[in-house]
Scaffold this motif. Structure first.
Motif, PDB file in Angstrom:
ATOM      1  N   LEU A  93      82.244   6.099  26.126  1.00 33.52           N
ATOM      2  CA  LEU A  93      81.284   6.275  25.036  1.00 33.52           C
ATOM      3  C   LEU A  93      82.010   6.700  23.774  1.00 33.52           C
ATOM      4  N   GLU A  94      81.676   6.092  22.651  1.00 37.05           N
ATOM      5  CA  GLU A  94      82.218   6.581  21.390  1.00 37.05           C
ATOM      6  C   GLU A  94      81.656   7.972  21.139  1.00 37.05           C
ATOM      7  N   SER A  95      82.358   8.764  20.346  1.00 40.26           N
ATOM      8  CA  SER A  95      82.004  10.169  20.152  1.00 40.26           C
ATOM      9  C   SER A  95      80.551  10.354  19.719  1.00 40.26           C
ATOM     10  N   ASP A  96      80.124   9.580  18.716  1.00 42.56           N
ATOM     11  CA  ASP A  96      78.760   9.736  18.223  1.00 42.56           C
ATOM     12  C   ASP A  96      77.730   9.387  19.288  1.00 42.56           C
ATOM     13  N   ALA A  97      78.029   8.377  20.112  1.00 44.05           N
ATOM     14  CA  ALA A  97      77.116   7.999  21.186  1.00 44.05           C
ATOM     15  C   ALA A  97      77.020   9.111  22.223  1.00 44.05           C
ATOM     16  N   PHE A  98      78.163   9.720  22.547  1.00 43.55           N
ATOM     17  CA  PHE A  98      78.146  10.832  23.500  1.00 43.55           C
ATOM     18  C   PHE A  98      77.335  12.004  22.955  1.00 43.55           C
ATOM     19  N   VAL A  99      77.542  12.314  21.686  1.00 42.52           N
ATOM     20  CA  VAL A  99      76.806  13.423  21.072  1.00 42.52           C
ATOM     21  C   VAL A  99      75.303  13.155  21.124  1.00 42.52           C
ATOM     22  N   ARG A 100      74.901  11.922  20.849  1.00 39.52           N
ATOM     23  CA  ARG A 100      73.477  11.589  20.913  1.00 39.52           C
ATOM     24  C   ARG A 100      72.937  11.754  22.323  1.00 39.52           C
ATOM     25  N   CYS A 101      73.728  11.354  23.323  1.00 40.27           N
ATOM     26  CA  CYS A 101      73.296  11.520  24.716  1.00 40.27           C
ATOM     27  C   CYS A 101      73.058  12.983  25.047  1.00 40.27           C
ATOM     28  N   VAL A 102      73.968  13.833  24.589  1.00 37.51           N
ATOM     29  CA  VAL A 102      73.829  15.263  24.859  1.00 37.51           C
ATOM     30  C   VAL A 102      72.619  15.830  24.117  1.00 37.51           C
ATOM     31  N   GLN A 103      72.472  15.487  22.851  1.00 35.44           N
ATOM     32  CA  GLN A 103      71.372  16.020  22.053  1.00 35.44           C
ATOM     33  C   GLN A 103      70.019  15.560  22.586  1.00 35.44           C
ATOM     34  N   ARG A 104      69.970  14.347  23.123  1.00 33.71           N
ATOM     35  CA  ARG A 104      68.709  13.800  23.649  1.00 33.71           C
ATOM     36  C   ARG A 104      68.555  14.028  25.143  1.00 33.71           C
ATOM     37  N   GLU A 105      69.562  14.693  25.735  1.00 31.45           N
ATOM     38  CA  GLU A 105      69.553  15.012  27.170  1.00 31.45           C
ATOM     39  C   GLU A 105      69.425  13.750  28.025  1.00 31.45           C
ATOM     40  N   GLU A 106      70.173  12.709  27.657  1.00 36.54           N
ATOM     41  CA  GLU A 106      70.146  11.448  28.401  1.00 36.54           C
ATOM     42  C   GLU A 106      71.141  11.512  29.553  1.00 36.54           C
ATOM     43  N   VAL A 107      70.775  12.230  30.568  1.00 38.92           N
ATOM     44  CA  VAL A 107      71.649  12.456  31.715  1.00 38.92           C
ATOM     45  C   VAL A 107      72.010  11.143  32.408  1.00 38.92           C
ATOM     46  N   SER A 108      71.067  10.220  32.503  1.00 36.41           N
ATOM     47  CA  SER A 108      71.302   8.965  33.221  1.00 36.41           C
ATOM     48  C   SER A 108      72.446   8.155  32.606  1.00 36.41           C
ATOM     49  N   LEU A 124      77.208  19.170  31.247  1.00 30.26           N
ATOM     50  CA  LEU A 124      77.644  18.750  29.915  1.00 30.26           C
ATOM     51  C   LEU A 124      76.535  18.963  28.893  1.00 30.26           C
ATOM     52  N   VAL A 125      75.338  18.580  29.259  1.00 27.39           N
ATOM     53  CA  VAL A 125      74.195  18.754  28.348  1.00 27.39           C
ATOM     54  C   VAL A 125      73.942  20.228  28.093  1.00 27.39           C
ATOM     55  N   MET A 126      73.924  21.019  29.154  1.00 27.17           N
ATOM     56  CA  MET A 126      73.591  22.428  29.032  1.00 27.17           C
ATOM     57  C   MET A 126      74.632  23.198  28.208  1.00 27.17           C
ATOM     58  N   GLU A 127      75.934  22.930  28.479  1.00 28.16           N
ATOM     59  CA  GLU A 127      76.981  23.708  27.830  1.00 28.16           C
ATOM     60  C   GLU A 127      77.354  23.198  26.438  1.00 28.16           C
ATOM     61  N   MET A 128      77.034  21.929  26.134  1.00 22.38           N
ATOM     62  CA  MET A 128      77.476  21.359  24.856  1.00 22.38           C
ATOM     63  C   MET A 128      76.341  21.141  23.853  1.00 22.38           C
ATOM     64  N   ARG A 129      75.118  21.259  24.293  1.00 22.04           N
ATOM     65  CA  ARG A 129      73.981  20.958  23.417  1.00 22.04           C
ATOM     66  C   ARG A 129      74.016  21.777  22.133  1.00 22.04           C
ATOM     67  N   ASP A 130      74.182  23.076  22.260  1.00 14.92           N
ATOM     68  CA  ASP A 130      74.196  23.933  21.068  1.00 14.92           C
ATOM     69  C   ASP A 130      75.455  23.721  20.236  1.00 14.92           C
ATOM     70  N   LYS A 131      76.591  23.482  20.905  1.00  9.93           N
ATOM     71  CA  LYS A 131      77.850  23.288  20.184  1.00  9.93           C
ATOM     72  C   LYS A 131      77.828  22.017  19.343  1.00  9.93           C
ATOM     73  N   LEU A 132      77.043  21.035  19.758  1.00  6.96           N
ATOM     74  CA  LEU A 132      77.002  19.743  19.066  1.00  6.96           C
ATOM     75  C   LEU A 132      75.780  19.595  18.174  1.00  6.96           C
ATOM     76  N   ARG A 133      75.046  20.663  18.004  1.00  5.67           N
ATOM     77  CA  ARG A 133      73.810  20.588  17.224  1.00  5.67           C
ATOM     78  C   ARG A 133      74.081  20.119  15.795  1.00  5.67           C
ATOM     79  N   ASP A 134      75.165  20.601  15.201  1.00  6.02           N
ATOM     80  CA  ASP A 134      75.479  20.270  13.807  1.00  6.02           C
ATOM     81  C   ASP A 134      76.656  19.296  13.699  1.00  6.02           C
ATOM     82  N   TRP A 135      76.825  18.446  14.701  1.00  5.21           N
ATOM     83  CA  TRP A 135      77.940  17.508  14.727  1.00  5.21           C
ATOM     84  C   TRP A 135      77.892  16.567  13.529  1.00  5.21           C
ATOM     85  N   GLN A 136      79.031  16.414  12.873  1.00  4.35           N
ATOM     86  CA  GLN A 136      79.144  15.498  11.748  1.00  4.35           C
ATOM     87  C   GLN A 136      79.840  14.227  12.204  1.00  4.35           C
ATOM     88  N   SER A 137      79.176  13.104  12.056  1.00  7.28           N
ATOM     89  CA  SER A 137      79.746  11.826  12.480  1.00  7.28           C
ATOM     90  C   SER A 137      80.957  11.471  11.626  1.00  7.28           C
TER      91      SER A 137
END
Length: 204
Positions: A93-108, A124-137
């Motif tokens: 996954l490209e970085s932005d796609a991974f960040v979107r998965c985490v932010q949207r909790e797309e575990v599948s 990954l979702v639980m531990e990274m969700r807050d860290k990636l909240r303000d991710w800049q693409s």
């Protein structure tokens, strides 16, 4: 610690490249998202790097985009996620796609990546969700350069693609099925075949 490397690209074979810096060859592990952006061997390149030091090895991980290195460093801080799995995630996954998965909790989607089970995906979702909240693409879109060159043999293209997928953690039989499912006459090289195979998995 080594934070950047500049030199001549000697060869690239997923997930490793060799860079000649003043006559010294550095082996660098790179995600496929970086590999697809690299020029042909013989060209000069610059990568930002993460230098991992263990008792039995020193390993360099290289990235085109500083944001990819930042995400890699966040990933290896997650419980039970080491550098190899982090590299696999950033290859699938490209970085932005991974960040979107985490932010949207797309575990599948995360579970579709090799080595990522449901528990790991949820972690990954639980531990990274807050860290990636303000991710800049990163500016611009990541895309592979289209350069002319000698046409590899079809068998070599398939072998290289399957070998790269196995190196990322897929079983040989899985890699063969993934490649066979997306291979057709329009595929020009192994990088395109790898990209198609990975996209078919995460979009399934």
């Amino acid at each position: 610690m080594i934070g950047r490397i500049s030199g001549k690209l000697v060869h690239k074979r997923p997930p490793e490249i060799l860079v000649d810096v003043g006559g010294v060859g550095y082996e660098v592990q790179v995600p496929l998202t970086t590999l697809f952006q690299l020029p042909e061997p013989g060209a000069d390149i610059t990568l930002v790097t993460h230098h991992a030091v263990r008792e039995d090895a020193h390993t360099l991980y290289g990235f085109i985009e500083p944001s990819d290195r930042e995400l890699f460093r966040l990933l290896i801080k997650v419980s039970n996620v080491g550098p190899k799995l982090a590299l696999t995630i950033l290859s699938g996954l490209e970085s932005d796609a991974f960040v979107r998965c985490v932010q949207r909790e797309e575990v599948s989607t995360l579970v579709a990546l090799p080595g990522v089970g449901r528990k790991t995906a949820e972690r990954l979702v639980m531990e990274m969700r807050d860290k990636l909240r303000d991710w800049q693409s990163a500016p611009g879109e990541i895309s592979a350069p289209c350069e002319a060159g000698s046409m590899p043999r079809p068998g070599a293209i398939i072998a290289d693609a399957e070998g790269a997928l196995v190196a990322l953690g897929y079983k040989p039989t899985e890699a063969a099925k993934m490649v066979a499912a997306v291979n057709d006459d329009s595929v020009a090289d192994s990088e395109e075949l790898i990209r198609r195979a990975l996209r078919s998995v995460v979009s399934a």
